[in-house]
Design an enzyme around this catalytic site. Structure first.
Site, mmCIF file in Angstrom:
data_model
loop_
_atom_site.group_PDB
_atom_site.id
_atom_site.type_symbol
_atom_site.label_atom_id
_atom_site.label_comp_id
_atom_site.label_asym_id
_atom_site.label_seq_id
_atom_site.Cartn_x
_atom_site.Cartn_y
_atom_site.Cartn_z
ATOM 1 N N SER A 152 0.851 -1.193 0.000
ATOM 2 C CA SER A 152 0.000 0.000 0.000
ATOM 3 C C SER A 152 0.881 1.236 0.000
ATOM 4 O O SER A 152 2.069 1.179 0.374
ATOM 5 C CB SER A 152 -0.891 0.001 1.244
ATOM 6 O OG SER A 152 -1.560 1.240 1.400
ATOM 7 N N TYR A 165 -3.229 -0.003 10.537
ATOM 8 C CA TYR A 165 -3.211 -0.455 9.144
ATOM 9 C C TYR A 165 -1.846 -0.153 8.520
ATOM 10 O O TYR A 165 -1.251 -0.996 7.839
ATOM 11 C CB TYR A 165 -4.322 0.242 8.358
ATOM 12 C CG TYR A 165 -4.370 -0.098 6.888
ATOM 13 C CD1 TYR A 165 -5.040 -1.226 6.435
ATOM 14 C CD2 TYR A 165 -3.737 0.716 5.941
ATOM 15 C CE1 TYR A 165 -5.085 -1.539 5.084
ATOM 16 C CE2 TYR A 165 -3.782 0.410 4.593
ATOM 17 C CZ TYR A 165 -4.455 -0.723 4.163
ATOM 18 O OH TYR A 165 -4.492 -1.031 2.814
#
Length: 261
Positions: A152, A165
């Site tokens: 990500s 996250y």
């Protein structure tokens, strides 16, 4: 000239290859499965919900893609080992793994619930290790294989409300490098694909937030959200012979957001 073009096109061909895509019942996973199939791969869709997987398989079949499905929980190591073995025995060798399954939880860090922390670690990090290890155990004796871990933009950058996250995706980045360090000598290529901000179901609330979309458009050099289809080319590259000497790399597909202040 024509012969050269044909030779180059084979670099990106996935014909005769079989790809397992986790978290493939919707979103990025389903889009990547569709893209790999369009380049010749046989795809096996994985998820936890058999009904949703069947819906996705039917959708692909309507597009002329005959996908296989295997439902198992990627956060359960025993289920992963059994599920991967069943694919190898009943469908055939896994040549490509797209380690895509992931979740998001948002809350201020000082109030972040332990249960959400554990869920993020289990799905976003443990599962990458469990599935990667199980698949690699079959790839290593064959002396070849491609593993693409979905990282990500948060593998590099943080944003308020999603620190856990960010921690998981940073860990996946370094796990990818570790996998390459251990397994490249066996003929495997293990790399990361790191999306920036894409218009997906997981980001639906942010896409609908005009203030956030305005901020993102100003923050991103490309000045827009990414569309999931724009991840396919990078996934095909990392899954094909074109990336035969690429190992431990994280390929950012982010509209330039990590390149600028």
């Amino acid at each position: 000239m024509t012969e050269t073009v044909l030779q180059d096109s084979k670099l990106f061909s996935l014909a005769g290859r079989r790809a397992l895509v986790t978290g493939a019942s919707r979103g990025i996973g389903l889009t990547l499965a569709r893209g790999l199939a369009a380049h010749g791969a046989e795809v096996v869709l994985n998820g936890r919900d058999p009904e949703r997987l069947d819906e996705s398989r039917r959708a692909l079949r309507d597009e002329g893609i005959d996908a296989q499905v295997r439902a198992f929980d990627v956060t359960d190591q025993a289920a992963v080992i059994d599920g991967v073995a069943a694919i190898e025995d009943e469908i055939g060798p896994i040549d490509i793994l797209i380690n895509n399954a992931g979740i998001q939880r948002r809350a201020p860090l000082d109030q972040f619930p332990r249960a959400d922390w554990d869920a993020l670690i289990s799905t976003n990090l443990n599962a990458v290790f469990f599935v990667g290890q199980a698949v690699a155990r079959h790839m290593i004796p064959r002396g070849r294989g491609k593993i693409v871990n979905i990282c990500s933009v948060q593998s590099e950058l943080a944003r308020p409300g999603i620190a856990p996250y960010t921690a998981t995706k940073g860990a996946v980045k370094n796990l990818t490098k570790g996998m390459a360090t251990d397994w490249a000598r066996h003929g495997l290529q293990i790399n990361g694909l790191a999306p920036g901000y894409f218009a997906t179901e997981m980001n639906a609330a942010l896409v609908a937030d005009e203030a956030f979309t305005d901020w993102l458009s100003k923050r991103t050099p490309a000045a827009r959200w990414g569309q999931v289809e724009e991840l396919v080319g990078a996934a095909v590259f990392l899954s094909s012979e074109a990336s035969s000497f690429v190992n431990g790399h994280v390929l950012m597909v982010d509209g330039g957001i990590t390149a600028s202040l």
